[in-house]
Design a protein around this motif. Structure first.
Motif, PDB file in Angstrom:
ATOM      1  N   TYR A 116    -124.276  40.984 163.678  1.00  0.00           N
ATOM      2  CA  TYR A 116    -123.611  39.670 163.644  1.00  0.00           C
ATOM      3  C   TYR A 116    -123.438  38.639 164.860  1.00  0.00           C
ATOM      4  N   GLY A 117    -122.576  39.082 165.532  1.00  0.00           N
ATOM      5  CA  GLY A 117    -122.447  38.271 166.955  1.00  0.00           C
ATOM      6  C   GLY A 117    -123.730  38.075 167.541  1.00  0.00           C
ATOM      7  N   ARG A 119    -126.707  37.828 166.487  1.00  0.00           N
ATOM      8  CA  ARG A 119    -127.494  36.851 165.574  1.00  0.00           C
ATOM      9  C   ARG A 119    -126.969  35.531 165.882  1.00  0.00           C
ATOM     10  N   VAL A 120    -125.699  35.127 165.856  1.00  0.00           N
ATOM     11  CA  VAL A 120    -124.893  34.024 165.960  1.00  0.00           C
ATOM     12  C   VAL A 120    -125.121  33.395 167.346  1.00  0.00           C
ATOM     13  N   LYS A 122    -127.946  33.883 168.807  1.00  0.00           N
ATOM     14  CA  LYS A 122    -129.464  33.542 168.949  1.00  0.00           C
ATOM     15  C   LYS A 122    -129.962  34.672 169.863  1.00  0.00           C
TER      16      LYS A 122
END
Lengths: 367, 284
Positions: A116-117, A119-120, A122
């Motif tokens: 998650y972290g 991906r956020v 990028k």
């Protein structure tokens, strides 16, 4: 307070560090009329395992939430290295949190939770999958990468929460009672694992718990919080051996609190008296149960303090036993002695060394 | 096995209670059963018991242009009402659950008011509004009517979903570097999927059935319920029974689907369900 424990460690070069990693300066917080934190100042060194210990309602979770950014400090500042932290939103802080009930995202798989972290942020997909794989490996959860959080056990969820936080390589990891939902055995196992994981990654941990035993086992230093104020910040050995206040002495382990007074270099407590280097006046002393011994005719050293009493209660703890002794003058003492086959009963003599009676400050009652 | 168990249980209750239960259910469902039965009756609406079971009325129905125009109109209205109600209802639910602002209590009451207001009042007041504004009545006015009246359904459903949502999840998202907007789309909305789908289904169904508000706001194009109502004034035809049967089945499927989503999303939100049940009664 001392940071000698982390300085002494070989894998972390704290000695060259001029600033502490995290610096909490005069932080106070109130919810309405309810004062939750008052004037907290606390430094955390790089690579340190610091535990914030306190009863429920002591403000420890609030302090953690201020560091994470979910609460704002009423007054005071939080600094990370040379950056003012308390004015940044939570998503701009190089701090990650392991939540009490893990707060995994139920709609995402284990793998997606951990990613998650990244991906956020990028990150490129190749890097994400490599780092996620590595993080899951580290917490031994690779086999469950495709599972949804609801399908794995509490202990496993805990590992995933840990991986999800660590994969972002934070400078500081906050852990809010992460072991409290686990059963006793798993808990003890996770304490050891967490500690060695922390050594391995070299990230500072701030660990919040109400369990003093857990704090003792895991921490480099313990910050004991009571009713929103720090009672003592010290290494586990120091805080146990030289508690600063009566509250600390009672909260960490068992103790006998001897209330009395000091006059002319002599401490007096009921019928007991021993020499002490303290100013005259009302005084309190903490005497750990294991610092009391059964006295025999021979063992008596000249300067030890002796008292006679009668055993009123005994509790067998395996290697040791705790006995309650009613002494002359009505004083009740708890004594920890090596367990014997038949136990101790009846009239006995006890002794202790004067230097083991640690003078402690009275902890004023607070609401 | 199961049958025997349930029989044993039933016999514990006094006979009058069983009779009462049967009577209530008969009162509720017998008319619908009769309607369905007569949609297959060869003699149309006359004659009891029905005989010459036939699908003729359905055949007539499918050849009936105006009815299908009305169905399309109703679908258009219902879909548009879902979009409007969700578009306003979801933010309203977020505001109610999350934000602290002056006049919040009044805001909550006002948002929920259309649930309690009789459709006649909503319809009449909207009619007056459109009159004053000089808006020509059309399907669009019905869409606006349904959309606004049903915002409260969306709000109630989503609000209930939000209350079940673990706030720590959103904090975890922020903690992991997602800003508030990213957190909303990546964590909040996926967790509200069930309430949102549920609300959409419910609003769709309610709008398809709606007659009171539509009645005041209708222009030249009829919605299905109004088309049926119009035809009934010329007397009951078995074709109406047939179309009613189809609507009934359609609603039944939607409600069962919605209910199953609800159960899957685990208990919760009883308050929402109660209000919605009351509302269904009101609009029916």
């Amino acid at each position: 307070m001392s940071t000698d424990v982390s300085i002494a460690r070989s894998d972390v070069s704290v000695s060259t560090q001029r600033f502490p990693l995290l610096s909490i300066r005069n932080v106070a917080k109130r919810f309405g009329k309810n004062v939750v934190l008052r004037d907290i100042s606390l430094d955390v060194a790089e690579g340190e395992f610091l535990t914030i210990l306190g009863e429920s309602g002591s403000g420890k979770t609030t302090l953690l939430r201020i560091i994470a950014g979910f609460e704002s400090a009423g007054s005071g500042e939080v600094w990370m290295a040379e950056e003012r932290l308390d004015q940044l939103p939570p998503y701009r802080r190089r701090v990650n949190t392991v939540f009490q009930h893990y707060a995994l995202f139920p709609h995402l798989t284990v793998e997606e939770n951990v990613a998650y972290g990244l991906r956020v942020a990028k990150r490129p997909e190749a890097e994400i999958s490599a780092r996620v794989g590595e993080a899951l490996e580290k917490v031994k959860m690779s086999a469950h990468a495709k599972a949804k959080p609801a399908k794995i056990s509490g202990g496993q969820q805990q590992r995933v929460a840990l991986a999800r936080a660590l994969v972002n390589r934070p400078q500081l990891l906050l852990l809010d009672e992460p072991l409290s939902a686990l059963d006793a055995n798993l808990r003890r196992q996770m304490q050891v694992e967490l500690k060695s994981l922390q050594r391995e990654v070299g990230i500072s941990f701030i660990f919040v718990t109400h369990d003093q035993e857990e704090a003792m086992v895991m921490s480099d230093r313990i910050a004991l919080l009571r009713s929103g104020e720090l009672e003592q910040v010290a290494t586990p050995r120091e805080i146990y051996g030289r508690p600063a206040t009566a509250y600390v002495a009672q909260f960490i382990g068992h103790t006998n609190l001897l209330k009395g007074e000091v006059r002319d270099g002599m401490a007096r407590c009921g019928l007991l008296q021993w020499p002490v280097a303290a100013p005259d006046g009302i005084a309190q002393f903490s005497l750990r149960p294991e610092n009391l011994r059964l006295a025999t005719e021979k063992s008596t050293s000249p300067d030890s303090v002796r008292v006679r009493g009668r055993v009123v209660q005994q509790a067998f703890h395996g290697a040791t036993e705790l006995i309650r002794v009613e002494c002359a003058g009505g004083l009740m003492l708890t004594v920890r002695i090596p367990a014997s086959r038949s136990g101790v009963t009846g009239e006995i003599a006890l002794e202790f060394s004067p230097e083991d009676a640690i003078p402690v400050r009275e902890s004023p009652e607070r609401i | 096995m199961e049958l025997r168990v349930s029989k044993a249980k039933v016999s514990e209750y006094p006979a009058w209670l069983i009779f009462h239960t049967v009577a209530v259910f008969a009162f509720l469902y017998l008319p619908i059963a009769v309607l369905i039965l007569y949609s297959f009756n060869g003699e149309g609406v006359g004659g009891f018991p029905p005989h010459h079971l036939t699908l003729d009325w359905y055949r007539t129905l499918f050849a009936d242009g105006p009815i299908w125009d009305a169905v399309l109109n109703s679908l258009y209205v219902a879909l548009a009402a879902v979009a409007i109600a969700l578009g306003f209802g979801v933010p309203a639910a977020l505001a109610l659950e999350r934000a602290q602002f002056p006049g919040k209590t009044i805001f909550r009451r006002l948002v929920l008011l259309p649930l309690i207001l009789p459709g006649i009042i909503t319809g009449l007041s909207l009619l007056m509004l459109f009159n004053i504004l000089g808006v020509k009545l059309s399907l669009l006015t019905i869409v606006l009517g349904h959309g606004t009246a049903l915002i409260s359904v969306a709000t109630t459903e989503v609000f209930a979903g939000l209350q079940k949502l673990d706030r720590a999840q959103e904090e975890a998202s922020l903690d992991l570097g997602a800003n508030y907007w990213q957190t909303f789309w990546r964590v909040t909305v996926p967790n509200l999927k069930l309430p949102i789908i549920g609300a959409a289904l419910l609003i769709f169904t309610l709008s398809m059935d709606e007659i009171a508000v539509s009645f005041f706001l209708i222009g030249r194009d009829n919605t299905l319920p109004l088309e049926i109502w119009g035809r009934l004034r010329r007397g009951i035809t078995p074709e109406i029974n047939a179309v009613s049967t189809i609507i009934f089945l359609f609603s039944l499927v939607a409600i069962v689907f919605w209910y199953r989503l609800r159960v899957r999303g685990e208990a919760g939100a009883e308050a929402g369900a109660e209000i919605v049940t009351a509302l269904e009664g009101d609009l029916a």
